[in-house]
Design an enzyme around this catalytic site. Structure first.
Site, short mmCIF file in Angstrom:
data_model
loop_
_atom_site.label_atom_id
_atom_site.label_comp_id
_atom_site.label_asym_id
_atom_site.label_seq_id
_atom_site.Cartn_x
_atom_site.Cartn_y
_atom_site.Cartn_z
N ALA A 17 33.06 17.22 81.89
CA ALA A 17 33.64 17.73 83.13
C ALA A 17 32.91 18.99 83.58
CB ALA A 17 35.13 18.02 82.92
N LYS A 33 29.84 19.80 82.92
CA LYS A 33 28.48 19.46 83.33
C LYS A 33 28.46 18.70 84.65
CE LYS A 33 26.16 21.30 79.89
NZ LYS A 33 25.22 22.41 80.10
N GLY A 85 20.96 31.90 77.74
CA GLY A 85 21.04 31.14 76.48
C GLY A 85 19.68 30.79 75.93
N ASN A 127 20.98 27.93 81.53
CA ASN A 127 20.82 27.03 80.39
C ASN A 127 21.91 27.22 79.33
OD1 ASN A 127 19.08 25.40 78.34
ND2 ASN A 127 19.41 27.38 77.35
N TYR A 166 33.28 18.96 77.94
CA TYR A 166 31.85 19.20 78.17
C TYR A 166 31.35 18.41 79.39
CZ TYR A 166 26.83 19.30 76.88
OH TYR A 166 25.46 19.47 76.86
P1 NAI Z 1 21.77 25.49 71.62
O1 NAI Z 1 23.15 25.51 71.11
O2 NAI Z 1 20.65 25.24 70.66
O3 NAI Z 1 21.46 26.83 72.43
C1 NAI Z 1 22.38 27.34 73.35
C2 NAI Z 1 22.00 28.74 73.73
O4 NAI Z 1 23.01 29.27 74.62
C3 NAI Z 1 21.91 29.70 72.55
O5 NAI Z 1 20.84 30.59 72.78
C4 NAI Z 1 23.25 30.45 72.63
O6 NAI Z 1 23.16 31.73 72.04
C5 NAI Z 1 23.43 30.53 74.12
N1 NAI Z 1 24.80 30.76 74.56
C6 NAI Z 1 25.92 30.07 74.23
N2 NAI Z 1 26.99 30.59 74.85
C7 NAI Z 1 26.54 31.63 75.59
C8 NAI Z 1 27.17 32.57 76.44
N3 NAI Z 1 28.49 32.53 76.66
N4 NAI Z 1 26.41 33.51 77.06
C9 NAI Z 1 25.07 33.56 76.84
N5 NAI Z 1 24.42 32.70 76.04
C10 NAI Z 1 25.16 31.75 75.41
O7 NAI Z 1 21.77 24.40 72.80
P2 NAI Z 1 20.58 23.49 73.39
O8 NAI Z 1 20.67 22.17 72.75
O9 NAI Z 1 19.30 24.21 73.42
O10 NAI Z 1 21.14 23.28 74.87
C11 NAI Z 1 20.78 24.09 75.97
C12 NAI Z 1 21.45 23.57 77.22
O11 NAI Z 1 21.09 22.20 77.42
C13 NAI Z 1 22.98 23.60 77.14
O12 NAI Z 1 23.52 23.93 78.40
C14 NAI Z 1 23.33 22.17 76.78
O13 NAI Z 1 24.62 21.82 77.20
C15 NAI Z 1 22.26 21.40 77.55
N6 NAI Z 1 22.00 20.07 77.04
C16 NAI Z 1 21.51 19.87 75.76
C17 NAI Z 1 21.28 18.60 75.31
C18 NAI Z 1 20.72 18.32 73.97
O14 NAI Z 1 20.57 17.12 73.63
N7 NAI Z 1 20.38 19.31 73.17
C19 NAI Z 1 21.57 17.43 76.15
C20 NAI Z 1 22.06 17.74 77.45
C21 NAI Z 1 22.26 19.03 77.87
#
Ligand code: NAI
Length: 243
Positions: free
Chosen positions: A155, A157, A12, A88, A153
């Site tokens: 659950a 995490k 991701g 990620n 979400y």
């Molecule tokens: P984002 O939505 O900006 O980026 C997510 C990335 O994952 C994108 O590149 C997307 O293409 C990719 N992706 C989604 N589903 C996929 C799949 N099935 N296979 C391959 N790639 C896939 O999200 P962000 O904010 O950068 O978050 C990254 C990680 O951090 C996530 O796991 C999120 O749950 C976690 N997180 C984010 C927080 C925040 O405040 N932004 C807080 C806590 C955790």
């Protein structure tokens, strides 16, 4: 682990936290494998290459077991090893439980939790064989606290923390570490989608009175991958939101 010349897979990583993690590892001289379901911007590949490292984009959906296998197999073929794996990729489908469809729960679980299992399942044998490696799972503060409207979400995490500790125990005897990072509220596309009202309410819960940056998570991932004596831990990067 010295990161120069090592191979780091970041799932991701087409934007947000994953992109920042890839850049932080590239700065350390590590070769980078980017992954996302859709195309990775060409400028991103060029930016990472400017650090003098090799960069490969391997597209695929981590929630698909065979697609995760392809990601790891192709990395092995191209670079000869997988030294650091960062799980990620993540999604959210926020709704109150009483309005949540089965599909909202399943798809969130399948990407966030099963997706991490899928990549670990294929990368771990390589790491155990080479008697070195670092796995880092990006969980979330809500996996520790729960959150109204995010049962699916949270659950997924929380499950990731259990997965992390179990893998850490299984892999420790071969010098492979596995840790989780629980970010708080980080400024990315995922959080920009939240209403001003929700963002305001979140800020009120953060003792440091500011949102985190993707770089805060990326620097923690680099730190964890370098340590040979931290495993099975959940590192909170949340501005004090949960202690
Ligand atoms: P984002 O939505 O900006 O980026 C997510 C990335 O994952 C994108 O590149 C997307 O293409 C990719 N992706 C989604 N589903 C996929 C799949 N099935 N296979 C391959 N790639 C896939 O999200 P962000 O904010 O950068 O978050 C990254 C990680 O951090 C996530 O796991 C999120 O749950 C976690 N997180 C984010 C927080 C925040 O405040 N932004 C807080 C806590 C955790």
């Amino acid at each position: 682990m010295e990161l120069k010349g090592k191979t780091v897979v970041v799932t991701g990583s087409s934007r947000g936290i994953g992109e920042a993690i890839a850049e932080e590892f590239a700065k350390q001289g590590a070769n980078i494998v980017l992954n996302a379901r859709k195309a990775i911007p060409e400028e991103m590949l060029e930016k990472l290459q400017s650090y003098g490292v090799e960069v490969e984009a391997i597209l695929g959906d981590v929630s698909d077991f065979n697609s995760a296998k392809h990601l790891i197999d192709q990395t092995k073929e191209r670079f000869g090893s997988v030294d650091v794996l960062i799980n990620n990729a993540g999604i959210n489908r926020d709704k109150l439980v009483m309005r949540m469809d089965e599909e909202d729960f399943d798809v969130t679980y399948e990407v966030n939790l099963k997706g991490s299992f899928n990549t670990i399942r294929h990368a771990l044998p390589l790491m155990l064989k080479q008697r070195a490696g670092s796995i880092i799972n990006i969980s979330s503060v809500v996996g520790e606290t729960g959150n109204a409207g995010q049962a699916n979400y949270a659950a997924s995490k929380a499950g990731l923390i259990g997965l992390t500790k179990s893998v850490a125990r299984e892999a420790a005897m071969r010098g492979v570490t596995c840790n989780a990072i629980t970010p708080g509220f980080i400024e990315t596309d995922m959080t920009a989608a939240l209403s001003d009202k929700v963002q305001e309410a979140m800020l009120g819960q953060i003792p440091l009175k500011k949102f985190g940056k993707s770089k805060d998570i990326a620097e923690t991932a680099v730190f964890l991958s370098k340590s040979e004596y931290i495993t099975g831990q959940t590192i909170r990067v949340n501005g004090g939101m949960y202690m």
